[in-house]
Design a protein around this motif. Sequence first.
Motif, PDB file in Angstrom:
ATOM      1  N   SER A 198     -12.488  48.332   5.035  1.00 38.36           N
ATOM      2  CA  SER A 198     -12.288  47.151   4.193  1.00 38.36           C
ATOM      3  C   SER A 198     -13.295  47.106   3.052  1.00 38.36           C
ATOM      4  CB  SER A 198     -12.395  45.884   5.044  1.00 38.36           C
ATOM      5  OG  SER A 198     -13.738  45.601   5.399  1.00 38.36           O
ATOM      6  N   THR A 208     -11.776  49.459   0.450  1.00 32.41           N
ATOM      7  CA  THR A 208     -10.616  48.882  -0.251  1.00 32.41           C
ATOM      8  C   THR A 208     -11.039  47.772  -1.211  1.00 32.41           C
ATOM      9  OG1 THR A 208     -10.226  47.359   1.610  1.00 32.41           O
ATOM     10  CG2 THR A 208      -9.033  49.451   1.633  1.00 32.41           C
ATOM     11  N   LEU A 209     -12.041  46.993  -0.823  1.00 31.26           N
ATOM     12  CA  LEU A 209     -12.519  45.933  -1.708  1.00 31.26           C
ATOM     13  C   LEU A 209     -13.186  46.513  -2.947  1.00 31.26           C
ATOM     14  CD1 LEU A 209     -12.839  42.919  -2.177  1.00 31.26           C
ATOM     15  CD2 LEU A 209     -14.956  42.984  -0.840  1.00 31.26           C
ATOM     16  N   TRP A 263      -5.022  46.173  -3.357  1.00 27.72           N
ATOM     17  CA  TRP A 263      -6.166  46.553  -2.532  1.00 27.72           C
ATOM     18  C   TRP A 263      -6.914  45.341  -1.991  1.00 27.72           C
ATOM     19  CZ3 TRP A 263      -6.408  51.103  -0.498  1.00 27.72           C
ATOM     20  CH2 TRP A 263      -5.812  52.185  -1.141  1.00 27.72           C
ATOM     21  N   THR A 323      -7.587  44.488   1.979  1.00 33.72           N
ATOM     22  CA  THR A 323      -8.876  44.077   2.541  1.00 33.72           C
ATOM     23  C   THR A 323      -8.713  42.863   3.441  1.00 33.72           C
ATOM     24  OG1 THR A 323      -9.976  44.889   0.531  1.00 33.72           O
ATOM     25  CG2 THR A 323     -11.233  43.413   1.964  1.00 33.72           C
ATOM     26  N   TRP A 327     -18.493  39.579   1.504  1.00 33.96           N
ATOM     27  CA  TRP A 327     -17.791  40.491   2.411  1.00 33.96           C
ATOM     28  C   TRP A 327     -18.646  41.707   2.745  1.00 33.96           C
ATOM     29  CZ3 TRP A 327     -13.592  39.451   5.164  1.00 33.96           C
ATOM     30  CH2 TRP A 327     -12.957  40.496   5.821  1.00 33.96           C
TER      31      TRP A 327
END
Length: 289
Positions: free
Chosen positions: A166, A169-170, A188, A192, A272
Amino acid sequence: MSNTNSHHSKAPYYFVPGPSKWPLLASVTLLLTMIGASAWVNDVAWGKFLNIAGILSFIAVLYGWFGDAIAESEGGLYSKRIDTSFRWSMGWFIFSEVMFFAGFFGALFYARSIVMPWLGDLDNKLLWPDFSAQWGNAGPAGTVEQFKVMGPFPIPTINTILLLISGVTLTISHHALRAGHRAKTAYWLAATILLGIVFMGFQIFEYMHAYSELNLKMTSGIYGSTFFMLTGFHGFHVTMGAIMLAVVLYRLMKGHFTPEQHFAFEGAAWYWHFVDVVWLGLYVVVYWL
């Protein structure tokens, strides 16, 4: 928050909002939430309902408060100086979260590396001759029900992989936004959020397994309390992070943000990545050591 170049050209030197009702309403709803929570844990009949009402009211306040901030941003009232203020504010907020988790990690270290060896030394053998200074024990007095500790396989390791992916992807989504590829950014970013949801699904399954098959509960001594406090609060932060990213995705689909100005995205991304780093430390300390 999102600004465009044209917004910056007409933005005031430093925007100061007028008197707002939201801080007062937030204080009242939080007070009601905590009164309800205190009553609930003390088995007062109305506590549960007041707690839920307070939480829902607080969410409504946040919706209105952030809605005003978004309207101000999209209205061109935020200059680079406001952007700098947001960055400092988010940085200090994440620092406070670091200290929050440091307290729990410190409690785990103190119990595991200081108290447990002390209870197992020669002097205390007279009081608790059957006590074994091994992490995951049922305590020196035998008052805790027997339980099994949680290992790193398979769910914690799967969740580690999910969070690491994740983060990738972030980052891809962020680079796509900076390059002006909005569709790629949304794709994307949605991936995430989905990975975060799957993470939480696995954690719920892990808790069910802990209760039903390992007899591992919050009441399982210091091991159980530190395990559920660390993993539970981390799961809460993953949930909050996913909600933040979902709001950012919604705003992206509404046409907000530009390649140059997208702090709402960046702030949520910082949060995140912070959650990712905390999990790596938690995965090693709680599940492996």
